[in-house]
Design an enzyme around this catalytic site. Sequence first.
Site, PDB file in Angstrom:
ATOM      1  N   GLN A  39       0.630  -1.325  -0.241  1.00 17.53           N
ATOM      2  CA  GLN A  39       0.005  -0.280  -0.057  1.00 17.53           C
ATOM      3  C   GLN A  39       0.853   1.238  -0.078  1.00 17.53           C
ATOM      4  O   GLN A  39       2.179   1.277   0.383  1.00 17.53           O
ATOM      5  CB  GLN A  39      -0.987  -0.029   1.306  1.00 17.53           C
ATOM      6  CG  GLN A  39      -0.116  -0.212   2.427  1.00 17.53           C
ATOM      7  CD  GLN A  39      -1.093  -0.852   3.612  1.00 17.53           C
ATOM      8  OE1 GLN A  39      -2.208  -1.006   3.751  1.00 17.53           O
ATOM      9  NE2 GLN A  39      -0.319  -1.373   4.518  1.00 17.53           N
ATOM     10  N   ASP A 163      -7.821  -5.506  14.002  1.00 23.28           N
ATOM     11  CA  ASP A 163      -7.566  -3.878  14.035  1.00 23.28           C
ATOM     12  C   ASP A 163      -7.153  -3.769  12.569  1.00 23.28           C
ATOM     13  O   ASP A 163      -6.381  -3.447  11.985  1.00 23.28           O
ATOM     14  CB  ASP A 163      -6.569  -3.559  14.747  1.00 23.28           C
ATOM     15  CG  ASP A 163      -6.319  -1.828  14.846  1.00 23.28           C
ATOM     16  OD1 ASP A 163      -7.080  -1.366  13.902  1.00 23.28           O
ATOM     17  OD2 ASP A 163      -5.451  -1.412  15.288  1.00 23.28           O
ATOM     18  N   SER A 164      -8.096  -4.166  11.683  1.00 24.44           N
ATOM     19  CA  SER A 164      -7.802  -4.163  10.269  1.00 24.44           C
ATOM     20  C   SER A 164      -8.168  -2.880   9.453  1.00 24.44           C
ATOM     21  O   SER A 164      -8.964  -1.951   9.773  1.00 24.44           O
ATOM     22  CB  SER A 164      -8.752  -5.281   9.431  1.00 24.44           C
ATOM     23  OG  SER A 164     -10.209  -4.899   9.484  1.00 24.44           O
ATOM     24  N   PRO A 170      -5.131  -6.160   1.122  1.00 24.81           N
ATOM     25  CA  PRO A 170      -4.900  -7.159   1.823  1.00 24.81           C
ATOM     26  C   PRO A 170      -5.805  -7.544   2.809  1.00 24.81           C
ATOM     27  O   PRO A 170      -5.866  -8.566   3.729  1.00 24.81           O
ATOM     28  CB  PRO A 170      -3.480  -7.115   2.407  1.00 24.81           C
ATOM     29  CG  PRO A 170      -3.099  -5.759   2.329  1.00 24.81           C
ATOM     30  CD  PRO A 170      -4.161  -5.116   1.069  1.00 24.81           C
TER      31      PRO A 170
END
Length: 281
Positions: A39, A163-164, A170
């Site tokens: 990212q 905690d995405s 991903p």
Amino acid sequence: MNSRRSGRRPAEYREEQTPTSGIYFKCRRPLYSGRSRFQRIDVFENDAFGRVLFLDGLVQTTERDEFFYHEMLVHPALLRHPRPRRVLIIGGGDGGALREVLRHPAVERATLVEIDGRVIDVCRTHFGWLEPSLRGGRAEVVVGDGNAFLAESGERFDVILVDSSDPVGPSTVLHERAFYARVKRALKPGGIAAAQAGALLYHLDSHRRKSAFLRRMFRHALFYTGPVPTYPGGTWCYVFCSDAVPPLGRLRRTPPGLRYYNPGIHRAAFALPNLLAEKLS
Ligand code: SAM
């Protein structure tokens, strides 16, 4: 999306929250900009919110308001568990959730599994949360995919926190049924999982879908909400899942130093706004 006044440094950073609206931060000082394998990562300083982390053009955390999110992700599950000795955090490379987990003396070991080592390095340098957590000897950091970690590791945990980021790139897998089935298998008897679930206002259909599969999977699977001023819509959703422990009941003693969470907030957070309750019913 960043707008540039000159060709050199961004004058401001913008997150498009809908195609025609969003939030902007004027950049006082750029601190890091780069692209990892996974990212785009930007960290900068803003006069109102302090240091701000953007991933792929989306606000992840700011120094000024991060506590709303991190306290509400962590403490409802940690304080309902009678003895949370072993905790797993999936994602959370900024370190804010880990810092909150380690406020609990009952926690003997906390493992953070973050897919992007660059996020960890950048946040370790520019936010003050990871470094002290790593010094205490109770935390370990694994760089890897949280979904693969659960599939491969035979370990069991008292509490698992997800905690995405939002379900793009991903993180997509971390919002799916198969991932939650792995979370369930990785919980010890009596275990609790909590996860961030997205914006109240903008992700209602996703909440309905997630709630439907989680309610089939866990005896207790309840959404709760809390404010996060810089996140889309301002009110954020979380989900609490357990086969043994309902979210409301006796709470262990709240650790000192919290700025948002308290037992009254805990109870109130599970009272769902009508638009969400109707969607989930
Ligand atoms: N509080 C934030 C929010 O809701 O905007 C989330 C912040 S945290 C920085 C999200 C982290 O999850 C990111 O650093 C990202 O790299 C990590 N992540 C995404 N997919 C992952 C995966 N499959 N396994 C582990 N970590 C993952």
